[in-house]
Design a protein around this motif. Structure first.
Motif, short mmCIF file in Angstrom:
data_model
loop_
_atom_site.label_atom_id
_atom_site.label_comp_id
_atom_site.label_asym_id
_atom_site.label_seq_id
_atom_site.Cartn_x
_atom_site.Cartn_y
_atom_site.Cartn_z
N GLU A 217 36.89 -7.33 25.65
CA GLU A 217 36.31 -8.04 26.73
C GLU A 217 35.06 -7.36 27.66
OE1 GLU A 217 39.67 -7.97 29.57
OE2 GLU A 217 40.57 -9.96 28.35
N VAL A 218 34.92 -6.04 27.67
CA VAL A 218 34.05 -5.21 28.08
C VAL A 218 32.71 -5.58 27.33
CG1 VAL A 218 32.99 -2.93 28.66
CG2 VAL A 218 35.64 -3.48 29.05
N LEU A 219 33.08 -5.61 25.88
CA LEU A 219 31.81 -5.80 24.81
C LEU A 219 31.13 -7.04 25.13
CD1 LEU A 219 32.87 -3.96 21.81
CD2 LEU A 219 31.13 -3.05 23.35
N ALA A 220 32.20 -8.11 25.20
CA ALA A 220 31.72 -9.52 25.24
C ALA A 220 30.93 -9.55 26.71
CB ALA A 220 32.86 -10.39 25.38
N LYS A 221 31.58 -8.93 27.88
CA LYS A 221 30.87 -9.14 29.14
C LYS A 221 29.38 -8.36 29.07
CE LYS A 221 31.72 -8.18 33.92
NZ LYS A 221 32.41 -7.69 35.06
N ALA A 222 29.43 -7.20 28.57
CA ALA A 222 28.12 -6.44 28.25
C ALA A 222 27.26 -7.22 27.51
CB ALA A 222 28.35 -5.29 27.82
N TYR A 223 27.66 -8.01 26.62
CA TYR A 223 26.75 -8.77 25.49
C TYR A 223 26.14 -9.92 26.45
CZ TYR A 223 24.90 -11.41 21.58
OH TYR A 223 24.16 -12.17 20.71
N ALA A 224 27.06 -10.49 27.07
CA ALA A 224 26.54 -11.57 27.84
C ALA A 224 25.63 -11.43 29.00
CB ALA A 224 27.79 -12.20 28.49
N GLU A 225 25.88 -10.00 29.69
CA GLU A 225 24.81 -9.59 30.53
C GLU A 225 23.60 -9.42 29.80
OE1 GLU A 225 26.79 -6.52 32.62
OE2 GLU A 225 28.25 -7.79 33.72
N ALA A 226 23.68 -8.52 28.79
CA ALA A 226 22.41 -8.30 28.13
C ALA A 226 21.50 -9.38 27.75
CB ALA A 226 22.53 -7.30 26.67
N GLN A 227 22.26 -10.57 27.25
CA GLN A 227 21.50 -11.53 26.90
C GLN A 227 21.03 -12.30 27.83
OE1 GLN A 227 21.38 -10.84 23.34
NE2 GLN A 227 21.33 -13.14 23.03
N ALA A 228 21.39 -12.14 29.20
CA ALA A 228 21.12 -12.78 30.26
C ALA A 228 19.90 -12.07 30.83
CB ALA A 228 22.22 -12.89 31.58
N LYS A 229 19.79 -10.79 30.73
CA LYS A 229 18.81 -10.04 30.87
C LYS A 229 17.56 -10.11 29.90
CE LYS A 229 20.80 -7.85 34.43
NZ LYS A 229 20.11 -8.17 35.85
N ARG A 230 18.05 -10.31 28.60
CA ARG A 230 16.93 -10.36 27.74
C ARG A 230 16.20 -11.90 28.01
NH1 ARG A 230 19.84 -9.38 23.79
NH2 ARG A 230 19.12 -7.11 23.50
N GLY A 231 17.04 -12.82 28.09
CA GLY A 231 16.43 -14.03 28.34
C GLY A 231 15.61 -14.29 29.66
N GLU A 232 16.11 -13.51 30.71
CA GLU A 232 15.24 -13.54 31.82
C GLU A 232 13.91 -12.75 31.60
OE1 GLU A 232 17.51 -11.39 34.90
OE2 GLU A 232 19.08 -13.11 35.10
N GLY A 233 14.07 -11.37 30.68
CA GLY A 233 13.01 -10.89 30.46
C GLY A 233 11.85 -11.53 29.47
N ASP A 234 12.49 -12.43 28.67
CA ASP A 234 11.66 -13.02 27.56
C ASP A 234 10.93 -14.42 28.56
OD1 ASP A 234 12.32 -11.67 25.57
OD2 ASP A 234 13.77 -13.34 24.84
#
Length: 298
Positions: A217-234
């Protein structure tokens, strides 16, 4: 001298008579005063007392101290499971009624001890025969001692004896059943140990599974947050690139080409097999970005 001798004899006789008329009761004794074979008085308090000389009156002393009966050899008693136990006990008793005690046993304490031992043996059998080994050894031990004391005290009271306390000092298994009992106890302990191991293993698996679930759950949540941040950065980078390209397309193209050159020749000895007319070399030696001239042909 001849006159003095009869006087001395008379004095000795008087002293002897007087001494026979006196008796002392010590703190640890009881005294029965007999008159012509019958009990005239019972004396329980210590002190100096007077009586008629024998054979008119005489005194019998009894021990009023607390006495102990200890079994020389453990009693072999059978339980309700038909298993023999070796029980070692002791009893505290004293004379409660001196006259009744003397009538029953005389001045012989050994006879009283033998009678009490027989009563104790009977009460012990009655208390143990209806119980299991576990009850005798642990759960009902105090109850058994109270039952024995009550039974023996009731039966000993008419004998002039007061039973103060009964204790079971040691309880052992008979030799013929010790091995089987110990093997059964060992099997029970092993069974309990296996049960605890199984329970611990189940708890371990449950805890491990719960930890793995939380980790996922923690990894999935962190991956989702990372993807969201990456998407925002992109998105932000794309917006910046778009604004930069809109302001000066030629400079943007030049900047991107420099980045491509840097990455292509980052390592020593890098080589590219491209046509000299390729757009890749557009800014290689032409700052304005003119297309390279075609190579001369022979």
């Amino acid at each position: 001298m001849q006159r003095l001798f009869p006087a001395l004899v008379g004095l000795v006789v008087v002293v002897a008579v007087l001494s026979s008329c006196m008796f002392i009761v010590r703190e640890r004794d009881l005294a029965l005063l007999f008159a012509l074979g019958e009990v005239k008085a019972t004396i329980t308090k210590p002190g100096l007392y007077f009586k008629y000389p024998p054979p008119f009156e005489n005194v019998v002393y009894l021990d009023k101290r607390l006495q102990t009966i200890e079994t020389r050899d453990p009693e072999r008693i059978q339980t309700a499971e038909k298993k023999n136990l070796l029980i070692d006990s002791f009893v505290k008793w004293r004379i409660a009624d001196p006259k009744q005690f003397y009538v029953t046993f005389g001045a012989n304490s050994s006879a009283a001890v033998e009678r009490l031992q027989a009563q104790i043996r009977d009460a012990l059998n009655a208390a143990v025969n209806v119980r299991t080994v576990k009850q005798v050894v642990s759960t009902d031990r105090d109850t058994i001692m109270k039952e024995i004391q009550s039974s023996v005290a009731t039966r000993a009271k008419p004998l002039g004896v007061d039973v103060v306390d009964v204790r079971l000092r040691r309880i052992d298994f008979a030799p013929e059943i010790s091995d089987s009992v110990y093997r059964r106890m060992e099997a029970e302990r092993k069974q309990e140990a296996n049960r605890l191991r199984a329970s611990g293993g189940a708890d371990s698996e449950r805890i491990r599974a719960e930890a793995d679930r939380k980790r996922q759950e923690v990894l999935a949540k962190a991956y989702a947050e990372a993807q969201a941040k990456r998407g925002e950065g992109d998105a932000t980078a794309t917006a910046i690139y778009a604004r930069s390209y809109g302001r000066d397309p030629e400079f943007y193209s030049f900047y991107k080409s420099l980045g491509a050159y840097r990455e292509s020749f980052a390592k020593p000895g890098s080589a590219l097999v491209l046509s000299p007319n390729s757009n890749f070399f557009r800014y290689w030696d032409q700052p304005k970005g003119a297309k390279p001239a075609a190579a001369a042909t022979k």
